[in-house]
Scaffold this motif. Structure first.
Motif, PDB file in Angstrom:
ATOM      1  N   TYR A   1      20.890  -7.650  -5.951  1.00  0.00           N
ATOM      2  CA  TYR A   1      19.895  -7.926  -4.926  1.00  0.00           C
ATOM      3  C   TYR A   1      20.212  -7.076  -3.725  1.00  0.00           C
ATOM      4  O   TYR A   1      21.311  -7.049  -3.213  1.00  0.00           O
ATOM      5  CB  TYR A   1      19.893  -9.406  -4.598  1.00  0.00           C
ATOM      6  N   SER A   2      19.210  -6.383  -3.257  1.00  0.00           N
ATOM      7  CA  SER A   2      19.340  -5.518  -2.098  1.00  0.00           C
ATOM      8  C   SER A   2      18.456  -6.044  -0.982  1.00  0.00           C
ATOM      9  O   SER A   2      17.274  -6.309  -1.184  1.00  0.00           O
ATOM     10  CB  SER A   2      18.929  -4.094  -2.475  1.00  0.00           C
ATOM     11  N   SER A   3      19.012  -6.184   0.200  1.00  0.00           N
ATOM     12  CA  SER A   3      18.227  -6.645   1.345  1.00  0.00           C
ATOM     13  C   SER A   3      17.113  -5.657   1.645  1.00  0.00           C
ATOM     14  O   SER A   3      16.001  -6.043   1.978  1.00  0.00           O
ATOM     15  CB  SER A   3      19.137  -6.805   2.557  1.00  0.00           C
ATOM     16  N   ALA A   4      17.388  -4.369   1.531  1.00  0.00           N
ATOM     17  CA  ALA A   4      16.359  -3.352   1.777  1.00  0.00           C
ATOM     18  C   ALA A   4      15.225  -3.487   0.772  1.00  0.00           C
ATOM     19  O   ALA A   4      14.046  -3.400   1.124  1.00  0.00           O
ATOM     20  CB  ALA A   4      16.967  -1.960   1.714  1.00  0.00           C
ATOM     21  N   ALA A   5      15.547  -3.719  -0.496  1.00  0.00           N
ATOM     22  CA  ALA A   5      14.512  -3.891  -1.522  1.00  0.00           C
ATOM     23  C   ALA A   5      13.688  -5.132  -1.225  1.00  0.00           C
ATOM     24  O   ALA A   5      12.465  -5.137  -1.389  1.00  0.00           O
ATOM     25  CB  ALA A   5      15.140  -3.983  -2.905  1.00  0.00           C
ATOM     26  N   SER A   6      14.320  -6.194  -0.788  1.00  0.00           N
ATOM     27  CA  SER A   6      13.614  -7.421  -0.449  1.00  0.00           C
ATOM     28  C   SER A   6      12.652  -7.178   0.710  1.00  0.00           C
ATOM     29  O   SER A   6      11.515  -7.637   0.684  1.00  0.00           O
ATOM     30  CB  SER A   6      14.611  -8.507  -0.077  1.00  0.00           C
ATOM     31  N   ASP A   7      13.090  -6.452   1.735  1.00  0.00           N
ATOM     32  CA  ASP A   7      12.233  -6.168   2.884  1.00  0.00           C
ATOM     33  C   ASP A   7      11.016  -5.348   2.479  1.00  0.00           C
ATOM     34  O   ASP A   7       9.917  -5.583   2.946  1.00  0.00           O
ATOM     35  CB  ASP A   7      13.014  -5.440   3.976  1.00  0.00           C
ATOM     36  N   VAL A   8      11.202  -4.388   1.590  1.00  0.00           N
ATOM     37  CA  VAL A   8      10.084  -3.572   1.120  1.00  0.00           C
ATOM     38  C   VAL A   8       9.103  -4.447   0.357  1.00  0.00           C
ATOM     39  O   VAL A   8       7.889  -4.362   0.558  1.00  0.00           O
ATOM     40  CB  VAL A   8      10.580  -2.401   0.238  1.00  0.00           C
ATOM     41  N   TYR A   9       9.585  -5.313  -0.520  1.00  0.00           N
ATOM     42  CA  TYR A   9       8.683  -6.151  -1.306  1.00  0.00           C
ATOM     43  C   TYR A   9       7.876  -7.095  -0.421  1.00  0.00           C
ATOM     44  O   TYR A   9       6.708  -7.348  -0.677  1.00  0.00           O
ATOM     45  CB  TYR A   9       9.428  -6.941  -2.384  1.00  0.00           C
ATOM     46  N   LYS A  10       8.483  -7.609   0.631  1.00  0.00           N
ATOM     47  CA  LYS A  10       7.773  -8.520   1.528  1.00  0.00           C
ATOM     48  C   LYS A  10       6.553  -7.846   2.138  1.00  0.00           C
ATOM     49  O   LYS A  10       5.573  -8.493   2.457  1.00  0.00           O
ATOM     50  CB  LYS A  10       8.692  -8.992   2.654  1.00  0.00           C
ATOM     51  N   ARG A  11       6.613  -6.532   2.329  1.00  0.00           N
ATOM     52  CA  ARG A  11       5.523  -5.818   2.986  1.00  0.00           C
ATOM     53  C   ARG A  11       4.454  -5.322   2.020  1.00  0.00           C
ATOM     54  O   ARG A  11       3.445  -4.805   2.445  1.00  0.00           O
ATOM     55  CB  ARG A  11       6.089  -4.653   3.787  1.00  0.00           C
ATOM     56  N   GLN A  12       4.675  -5.415   0.741  1.00  0.00           N
ATOM     57  CA  GLN A  12       3.660  -4.921  -0.186  1.00  0.00           C
ATOM     58  C   GLN A  12       2.868  -6.076  -0.778  1.00  0.00           C
ATOM     59  O   GLN A  12       3.219  -7.237  -0.625  1.00  0.00           O
ATOM     60  CB  GLN A  12       4.285  -4.070  -1.269  1.00  0.00           C
ATOM     61  N   LEU A  13       1.785  -5.729  -1.442  1.00  0.00           N
ATOM     62  CA  LEU A  13       0.928  -6.706  -2.077  1.00  0.00           C
ATOM     63  C   LEU A  13       0.658  -6.208  -3.487  1.00  0.00           C
ATOM     64  O   LEU A  13       0.084  -5.141  -3.674  1.00  0.00           O
ATOM     65  CB  LEU A  13      -0.378  -6.829  -1.283  1.00  0.00           C
ATOM     66  N   VAL A  14       1.101  -6.958  -4.488  1.00  0.00           N
ATOM     67  CA  VAL A  14       0.938  -6.561  -5.887  1.00  0.00           C
ATOM     68  C   VAL A  14      -0.392  -7.117  -6.390  1.00  0.00           C
ATOM     69  O   VAL A  14      -0.673  -8.300  -6.249  1.00  0.00           O
ATOM     70  CB  VAL A  14       2.110  -7.075  -6.751  1.00  0.00           C
ATOM     71  N   VAL A  15      -1.214  -6.228  -6.976  1.00  0.00           N
ATOM     72  CA  VAL A  15      -2.572  -6.572  -7.386  1.00  0.00           C
ATOM     73  C   VAL A  15      -2.701  -6.501  -8.902  1.00  0.00           C
ATOM     74  O   VAL A  15      -2.242  -5.551  -9.527  1.00  0.00           O
ATOM     75  CB  VAL A  15      -3.590  -5.605  -6.744  1.00  0.00           C
ATOM     76  N   ASN A  16      -3.350  -7.501  -9.479  1.00  0.00           N
ATOM     77  CA  ASN A  16      -3.721  -7.485 -10.887  1.00  0.00           C
ATOM     78  C   ASN A  16      -5.243  -7.435 -10.954  1.00  0.00           C
ATOM     79  O   ASN A  16      -5.914  -7.554  -9.926  1.00  0.00           O
ATOM     80  CB  ASN A  16      -3.182  -8.715 -11.617  1.00  0.00           C
ATOM     81  N   ALA A  17      -5.786  -7.273 -12.133  1.00  0.00           N
ATOM     82  CA  ALA A  17      -7.231  -7.140 -12.280  1.00  0.00           C
ATOM     83  C   ALA A  17      -7.831  -8.316 -13.026  1.00  0.00           C
ATOM     84  O   ALA A  17      -7.168  -8.949 -13.851  1.00  0.00           O
ATOM     85  CB  ALA A  17      -7.557  -5.841 -13.022  1.00  0.00           C
ATOM     86  N   VAL A  18      -9.103  -8.576 -12.707  1.00  0.00           N
ATOM     87  CA  VAL A  18      -9.882  -9.583 -13.419  1.00  0.00           C
ATOM     88  C   VAL A  18     -11.173  -8.944 -13.918  1.00  0.00           C
ATOM     89  O   VAL A  18     -11.609  -7.911 -13.407  1.00  0.00           O
ATOM     90  CB  VAL A  18     -10.223 -10.807 -12.534  1.00  0.00           C
ATOM     91  N   GLY A  19     -11.784  -9.588 -14.898  1.00  0.00           N
ATOM     92  CA  GLY A  19     -13.098  -9.181 -15.376  1.00  0.00           C
ATOM     93  C   GLY A  19     -14.170  -9.818 -14.516  1.00  0.00           C
ATOM     94  O   GLY A  19     -13.880 -10.495 -13.527  1.00  0.00           O
ATOM     95  N   PRO A  20     -15.446  -9.644 -14.880  1.00  0.00           N
ATOM     96  CA  PRO A  20     -16.548 -10.201 -14.083  1.00  0.00           C
ATOM     97  C   PRO A  20     -16.550 -11.728 -14.018  1.00  0.00           C
ATOM     98  O   PRO A  20     -17.153 -12.303 -13.123  1.00  0.00           O
ATOM     99  CB  PRO A  20     -17.802  -9.671 -14.776  1.00  0.00           C
ATOM    100  N   ASP A  21     -15.864 -12.384 -14.932  1.00  0.00           N
ATOM    101  CA  ASP A  21     -15.785 -13.847 -14.935  1.00  0.00           C
ATOM    102  C   ASP A  21     -14.621 -14.381 -14.103  1.00  0.00           C
ATOM    103  O   ASP A  21     -14.344 -15.572 -14.106  1.00  0.00           O
ATOM    104  CB  ASP A  21     -15.666 -14.361 -16.370  1.00  0.00           C
ATOM    105  N   ASN A  22     -13.927 -13.497 -13.378  1.00  0.00           N
ATOM    106  CA  ASN A  22     -12.749 -13.838 -12.558  1.00  0.00           C
ATOM    107  C   ASN A  22     -11.577 -14.359 -13.388  1.00  0.00           C
ATOM    108  O   ASN A  22     -10.684 -15.023 -12.874  1.00  0.00           O
ATOM    109  CB  ASN A  22     -13.086 -14.821 -11.442  1.00  0.00           C
ATOM    110  N   LYS A  23     -11.574 -14.067 -14.661  1.00  0.00           N
ATOM    111  CA  LYS A  23     -10.438 -14.381 -15.536  1.00  0.00           C
ATOM    112  C   LYS A  23      -9.576 -13.132 -15.647  1.00  0.00           C
ATOM    113  O   LYS A  23     -10.070 -12.005 -15.554  1.00  0.00           O
ATOM    114  CB  LYS A  23     -10.920 -14.796 -16.934  1.00  0.00           C
ATOM    115  N   ALA A  24      -8.287 -13.322 -15.877  1.00  0.00           N
ATOM    116  CA  ALA A  24      -7.367 -12.190 -15.992  1.00  0.00           C
ATOM    117  C   ALA A  24      -7.863 -11.201 -17.037  1.00  0.00           C
ATOM    118  O   ALA A  24      -8.306 -11.597 -18.118  1.00  0.00           O
ATOM    119  CB  ALA A  24      -5.970 -12.680 -16.351  1.00  0.00           C
TER     120      ALA A  24
END
Length: 177
Positions: A1-24
């Motif tokens: 575990y790296s404090s620097a890696a943790s700080d970077v992750y806190k600032r990002q937003l991980v996005v996944n995709a859904v279809g037109p029905d809002n299902k994964a």
């Protein structure tokens, strides 16, 4: 575990995709980040199957579009989220943490306690930026922001409606750091 890696992750937003029905979407993935974060944070329309995102493949010399294609993938979902974040930060003048908190809050429903979905994270971000920014007629949205340089205890007085029998509402808080 790296404090620097943790700080970077806190600032990002991980996005996944859904279809037109809002299902994964069928190609969605999830998993751990570092030892204590799970991805994704949110989901957005990225298309699935024959219901893809319409893109323009190029332009002709007169400026009209040459052709359109239907594509799908998180590579097409993430820019919609980036656009919303950019609007919140640069046009609405919110701090990055406030913008992230508003996006996360916009995915939540009031029907009950929400659990993180392994493929949708906190949920699907609304398509309209107005649905991220504005509250419903029976809601109040307050943004409280600050920086703590050391351990501090803060007390804020926020006026809330009440009746003779108590408080006729349900409260929800979204925290971001």
């Amino acid at each position: 575990y790296s404090s620097a890696a943790s700080d970077v992750y806190k600032r990002q937003l991980v996005v996944n995709a859904v279809g037109p029905d809002n299902k994964a979407a069928s190609y969605s993935r999830s998993g751990p980040v570092l030892s204590y974060f799970c991805k994704p944070d949110v989901a957005c329309f990225g298309g699935d199957g024959d219901k893809g995102v319409v893109v323009v493949d190029g332009t002709s010399p007169n400026g009209k579009s040459d052709s359109r294609s239907r594509v799908y993938g998180t590579s097409f979902a993430a820019p919609w989220i980036a656009r919303k974040l950019a609007f919140l930060i640069y046009k609405m003048k919110l701090r990055k943490e406030e913008a992230k908190a508003l996006l996360l809050d916009s995915t939540q429903k009031w029907e009950g306690t929400e659990q993180l979905d392994p493929l949708l994270g906190h949920g699907v971000v609304p398509k309209k930026i107005e649905d991220v920014l504005y509250s419903q007629n029976d809601e109040i949205k307050i943004i409280i922001s600050g920086v703590s340089e050391s351990y501090e205890t803060k007390t804020l007085t926020i006026p809330v409606p009440s009746t003779a029998t108590g408080f006729p509402f349900v409260a929800r808080i979204t925290l971001s750091y």
